[in-house]
Scaffold this motif. Structure first.
Motif, short mmCIF file in Angstrom:
data_model
loop_
_atom_site.label_atom_id
_atom_site.label_comp_id
_atom_site.label_asym_id
_atom_site.label_seq_id
_atom_site.Cartn_x
_atom_site.Cartn_y
_atom_site.Cartn_z
N ALA A 75 -24.48 15.41 19.69
CA ALA A 75 -23.43 16.22 19.06
C ALA A 75 -23.08 17.42 19.93
O ALA A 75 -21.90 17.74 20.13
CB ALA A 75 -23.88 16.66 17.67
N LEU A 76 -24.09 18.10 20.47
CA LEU A 76 -23.84 19.27 21.31
C LEU A 76 -23.12 18.89 22.61
O LEU A 76 -22.23 19.60 23.07
CB LEU A 76 -25.15 20.00 21.61
CG LEU A 76 -25.76 20.73 20.42
CD1 LEU A 76 -27.13 21.30 20.78
CD2 LEU A 76 -24.84 21.83 19.91
N ILE A 77 -23.49 17.75 23.18
CA ILE A 77 -22.82 17.28 24.39
C ILE A 77 -21.35 17.00 24.10
O ILE A 77 -20.46 17.38 24.87
CB ILE A 77 -23.53 16.03 24.98
CG1 ILE A 77 -24.89 16.43 25.56
CG2 ILE A 77 -22.67 15.36 26.03
CD1 ILE A 77 -25.76 15.27 25.96
N LEU A 78 -21.07 16.34 22.96
CA LEU A 78 -19.68 16.06 22.59
C LEU A 78 -18.90 17.35 22.36
O LEU A 78 -17.75 17.46 22.77
CB LEU A 78 -19.63 15.18 21.33
CG LEU A 78 -20.07 13.74 21.51
CD1 LEU A 78 -20.12 13.03 20.16
CD2 LEU A 78 -19.15 13.00 22.45
N ILE A 79 -19.53 18.33 21.73
CA ILE A 79 -18.86 19.62 21.50
C ILE A 79 -18.54 20.30 22.83
O ILE A 79 -17.43 20.79 23.04
CB ILE A 79 -19.72 20.52 20.59
CG1 ILE A 79 -19.74 19.94 19.16
CG2 ILE A 79 -19.20 21.95 20.58
CD1 ILE A 79 -20.75 20.60 18.24
N LEU B 296 -13.32 14.85 20.68
CA LEU B 296 -14.72 15.05 21.07
C LEU B 296 -15.34 16.19 20.28
O LEU B 296 -16.48 16.09 19.79
CB LEU B 296 -14.81 15.34 22.58
CG LEU B 296 -14.54 14.17 23.52
CD1 LEU B 296 -14.35 14.68 24.94
CD2 LEU B 296 -15.65 13.16 23.45
N LEU B 297 -14.61 17.29 20.16
CA LEU B 297 -15.11 18.47 19.45
C LEU B 297 -15.37 18.17 17.98
O LEU B 297 -16.46 18.45 17.46
CB LEU B 297 -14.10 19.62 19.60
CG LEU B 297 -14.47 20.95 18.99
CD1 LEU B 297 -15.70 21.53 19.67
CD2 LEU B 297 -13.30 21.92 19.10
N VAL B 298 -14.41 17.59 17.30
CA VAL B 298 -14.56 17.30 15.87
C VAL B 298 -15.66 16.26 15.64
O VAL B 298 -16.48 16.40 14.72
CB VAL B 298 -13.21 16.83 15.26
CG1 VAL B 298 -13.40 16.32 13.84
CG2 VAL B 298 -12.20 17.97 15.29
N THR B 299 -15.72 15.24 16.49
CA THR B 299 -16.77 14.23 16.36
C THR B 299 -18.15 14.87 16.53
O THR B 299 -19.08 14.58 15.77
CB THR B 299 -16.57 13.10 17.38
OG1 THR B 299 -15.30 12.50 17.15
CG2 THR B 299 -17.65 12.04 17.27
N GLY B 300 -18.28 15.75 17.51
CA GLY B 300 -19.55 16.45 17.72
C GLY B 300 -19.92 17.33 16.54
O GLY B 300 -21.09 17.36 16.12
#
Length: 159
Positions: free
Chosen positions: A7-11, A147-151
């Motif tokens: 999650a942090l990587i996606l954010i 990416l941000l919302v998914t993370g």
């Protein structure tokens, strides 16, 4: 990989793409042109070498090499060809996001369902905006937003 780490990587990736949506897009036509050009040269040499074992495979490799050479020179010399290809890629990316969204919605877990809804909406927006506006900054920002919302959803929705 642990869910929170993912999650942090996606954010982080989402924020990077949101702030720099053209990262790598500007020289992409030239770089792609040279890569495809070298691919064509390699395929032609491989085809010539393959002629001793299998004439059919050798001819196929040579034909693919010639096509790659033409595309490579086209990307380098005619930016419109690359723009057309990018337009085609808009449809591919949008469809992939829509499919990922549908799969996420159908899945059994709550976080994946919300990620699926987000992917479905972003995929539809990507195709619509990509065809109407065709601004790579906006398209890059949409991918960053996804990416941000998914993370964020992965980080805060516990399953």
């Amino acid at each position: 990989m642990e869910k929170n780490t993912t999650a942090l990587i996606l954010i982080i990736l989402g924020l990077i793409v949101l702030f720099f949506p053209l990262l790598g897009v500007i020289p992409l036509s030239l770089i792609t042109g040279f890569v495809v050009l070298f691919l064509g040269i390699g395929l032609i040499f491989a085809g010539i070498d393959d002629m001793s074992e299998s004439v059919g495979m050798g001819i196929l490799a040579i034909i693919l090499g010639i096509i790659a050479l033409i595309l490579g020179f086209g990307f380098i010399l005619v930016p419109g060809l690359f723009s057309w290809l990018v337009g085609f890629v808009i449809w591919i990316v949008g469809i992939l996001l829509i499919i990922a969204g549908i799969v996420g919605i159908i899945s059994k877990t709550g976080g994946s369902r919300w990620n699926g809804v987000v992917a479905l909406i972003i995929g539809l927006l990507y195709i619509i905006i990509g065809n109407l506006v065709s601004d790579p900054r906006i398209l890059g920002a949409l991918i960053g937003l996804w990416l941000l919302v998914t993370g964020i959803i992965m980080l805060f929705i516990k399953e």
